[in-house]
Design an enzyme around this catalytic site. Sequence first.
Site, PDB file in Angstrom:
ATOM      1  CG  ASP A 490     -35.782  62.607 -34.959  1.00 19.46           C
ATOM      2  OD1 ASP A 490     -36.717  61.860 -35.250  1.00 19.46           O
ATOM      3  OD2 ASP A 490     -35.569  63.690 -35.529  1.00 19.46           O
TER       4      ASP A 490
HETATM    5  C1  GLC Z   1     -35.917  67.871 -34.616  1.00 17.16           C
HETATM    6  C2  GLC Z   1     -36.693  67.165 -35.683  1.00 17.16           C
HETATM    7  C3  GLC Z   1     -38.014  66.689 -35.153  1.00 17.16           C
HETATM    8  C4  GLC Z   1     -37.825  65.921 -33.883  1.00 17.16           C
HETATM    9  C5  GLC Z   1     -37.019  66.703 -32.868  1.00 17.16           C
HETATM   10  C6  GLC Z   1     -36.709  65.920 -31.628  1.00 17.16           C
HETATM   11  O1  GLC Z   1     -36.511  69.072 -34.304  1.00 17.16           O
HETATM   12  O2  GLC Z   1     -36.905  67.994 -36.789  1.00 17.16           O
HETATM   13  O3  GLC Z   1     -38.652  65.892 -36.093  1.00 17.16           O
HETATM   14  O4  GLC Z   1     -39.092  65.612 -33.374  1.00 17.16           O
HETATM   15  O5  GLC Z   1     -35.819  67.091 -33.463  1.00 17.16           O
HETATM   16  O6  GLC Z   1     -35.802  64.894 -31.841  1.00 17.16           O
HETATM   17  C1  GLC Z   2     -33.306  65.403 -34.674  1.00 20.81           C
HETATM   18  C2  GLC Z   2     -32.532  65.838 -33.495  1.00 20.81           C
HETATM   19  C3  GLC Z   2     -31.077  65.797 -33.700  1.00 20.81           C
HETATM   20  C4  GLC Z   2     -30.653  64.535 -34.404  1.00 20.81           C
HETATM   21  C5  GLC Z   2     -31.452  64.332 -35.666  1.00 20.81           C
HETATM   22  C6  GLC Z   2     -31.089  63.117 -36.435  1.00 20.81           C
HETATM   23  O1  GLC Z   2     -33.398  66.404 -35.596  1.00 20.81           O
HETATM   24  O2  GLC Z   2     -32.885  67.127 -33.054  1.00 20.81           O
HETATM   25  O3  GLC Z   2     -30.451  65.924 -32.457  1.00 20.81           O
HETATM   26  O4  GLC Z   2     -29.300  64.582 -34.669  1.00 20.81           O
HETATM   27  O5  GLC Z   2     -32.777  64.246 -35.297  1.00 20.81           O
HETATM   28  O6  GLC Z   2     -30.805  62.061 -35.630  1.00 20.81           O
END
Ligand code: GLC
Ligand code: GLC
Length: 816
Positions: A490
Amino acid sequence: MRYGYFDDDAREYVVTTPHTPYPWINYLGSEKFFSLVSHQAGGYSFYRDAKMRRLTRYRYNNIPADAGGRYLYVHDEGDVWTPSWLPVKADLDHFEARHGLGYSRITGSRGGLTVDTLFFVPLGEDAEIQRVTVTNDTDAEKTVTLFSFVEFCLWNAQDDQTNYQRNLSIGEVEIEQDGPHGSAIYHRTEYRERRDHYAVFGVNTPADGFDTDRDTFVGQYNGLGEAAVPRSGASANSVASGWYPIGSHSVRLTLAPGESRNLVYTLGYVENPDEEKWADDDHQLINRRRAHDLLGRFATAEQADAAFEALRAHWTSLLSTYSVTSGDEKLDRMVNVWNQYQCMVTFNMSRSASFFETGIGRGMGFRDSNQDLLGFVHLIPERARERIIDIASTQFADGSAYHQYQPLTKRGNNDIGSGFNDDPLWLIAGVAAYVKETGDFSILDEPVPFDNEPGSEVPLFEHLTRSFEFTVENRGPHGLPLIGRADWNDCLNLNCFSTTPGESFQTTENQAGGVAESVFIAAQFVLYGQQYAELAARRGLPDVASRAEGLVEEMRTAVLKDGWDGRWFLRAYDYYGTPVGTDADPEGKIWIEPQGFAVMAGVGVDSGAAEQALDSVGELLATDHGMVLQYPAYTTYQVQLGEVSTYPPGYKENGGIFCHNNPWVIIGETVLGRGDKAFDYYKRITPAYREDISEVHKLEPYVYAQMIAGKEAVRHGEAKNSWLTGTAAWNFVAVSQHLLGVRTDYDGLVVDPQIGPDVPTFTVTRVARGATYEIAVTNSGARGSRGTLVVDGTPIEGNTVPYAPAGSTVRVEVTL
Ligand code: GLC
Ligand code: GLC
């Protein structure tokens, strides 16, 4: 250092001190009513949606930590204490919190009195039961008064924390001292207008008193630890009007020496059809009938016990689908109990409510829910089917997806962003896993709408086609998939360029550059593109299948040509077409995601690139606490990479051990036949193996956390964000299907263990499509050995055991 122990026979983790490094929690409920409960009785309850239908209040970010729960205060001749230790914090002579499957049992003793409370949500009920046993351990008579306590949340948890100008005037309760099944307090805020639901908190005996007004019960300027009413020894019989409604009953007990008494408290959610909303014509009194029925079902300890036994039996049957006996008790308890349990919790919660997720922020993620499915499809295939249809129904006609949908409405929304180009492909992963598990190809014909629009239905298979074609249509200059807002990571936002503090990288404007490409999505396309082609072939669509295979081969070639850095796979190309994840950069040289995923997909296995990539992972990313996400972490803000470098080095996506992606490397190692390495990596992040370093790890030793701080972090080895993480599903896939090597496929059960020499013999019992497979493995641990199979006494070619008729038992002997 440990703060408890595993009681494997009971399938419980027993916390033996209140002083854990963080609240260690559990989940109650498996259908609609859920509770979070810490080892000190903290947490809250909700009905279906932690944001919209929250029954009780919890204070995140509070000091002291873990504030808000269901508490039972004891007043024993002036001595006031709570058996859960919090909130009063009086020293206990004995303390124990047992977290089990869907229940927790907290026991505290002080001054010759033991109070034991079993918390659970019975199957089929919208209620939390607190079954209490009070025992006089002395040889003299004892008279004590118990004060229960819950604080009601005004339903919408977000509004509850923000809208005081309204909320402090609207709280309403009804009090029933002599109900048909004891005493009850009804929380009916907003029922006078549009709500058709209320909460009930009852005890199965006529109470000696009650309180419903928090300020009276606690006392102005007191905390819950100094609550005034329990100290005074008698209820104030306060009636809430606005402000802060609570539910409390006092029950006075006189116990003979050695005597035990039971009480049953019920915290329930009740919904009335519109025409049955009121008990009177003036619409002043709520209709309590359903609440009375509920309280009547738990009017005795025996009724509660029977419901508890049914819950235990439910879990025993669920967990009989896959189990192992290996001689490694940590492996056994993770595989047989805790990892599968966590998978069920992620099925129920997605990423909504934990002690790190407030229940307000996130709904059901498109990518998260599809991946979670990989971990629970064998346990509850019918519900997996329903989940798949729900997810696919939010997809857009061009194959792209909303990033999440809300469980109450099942409708997609863009609240946490859109345009994540990995999203569509996860649908193929989920559906393929479901069909392999069940053989139910009919799901592919199920009519499923786009964006929930009635009339837009097409067969589910067409949704998979759109997912596949979305990637085909959205490729960049190197023929690799465009990343969009981000891929699985993300925080890798290559088109974002945010310079405004606090701005969300997920929802802020995203430049449609048409250049930034993801090697991760490329690897994902190779893996799930092959699965799509296979489904097409089995659906009798050879042309579709061969075209898809051709596109997959094209992608494989593109990855090896333009997605390869020399010693590992590149991560991406940025907005300017510059490589990300290359040795040429001082930071962020190597990233874990494309290494694991490409090898899982089989990319570069023949050429040696795969082996080279995983060797580089071992050299640069592996630590004693797991493999970091990338290395070196970024030390300054990199505007062209988005959120990733907003985290200090070693945390989260910036060089943290992001446990979700470790199993991709673990599976990758098994693809290469290096089971010893795979098992070693598995143990580094798996909580039961980390129990002895609980003071470092900090979080529950029975469930995975999303992140463990990486080697460049100040607190290397410290975990955060336990419970709701794709780590659960992926590790279960890694250990059950690849290390132990037992997985369902279309034509049979594949048995292909790759676990190395540390587990010389083991047996797996797997129930699949109604038949039971008893699989006994003798394992030399030799790298690359694929094993020979004897099925019911007859040697077979290959490693697929054909499916046997439902009801039969098949014995499989494996030697490798
Ligand atoms: C969190 C989110 C997931 C994403 C991951 C890496 O676990 O829930 O959707 O792939 O972060 O950013
Ligand atoms: C995922 C990531 C987190 C981030 C979120 C939204 O869940 O794990 O680090 O803040 O996405 O951006």
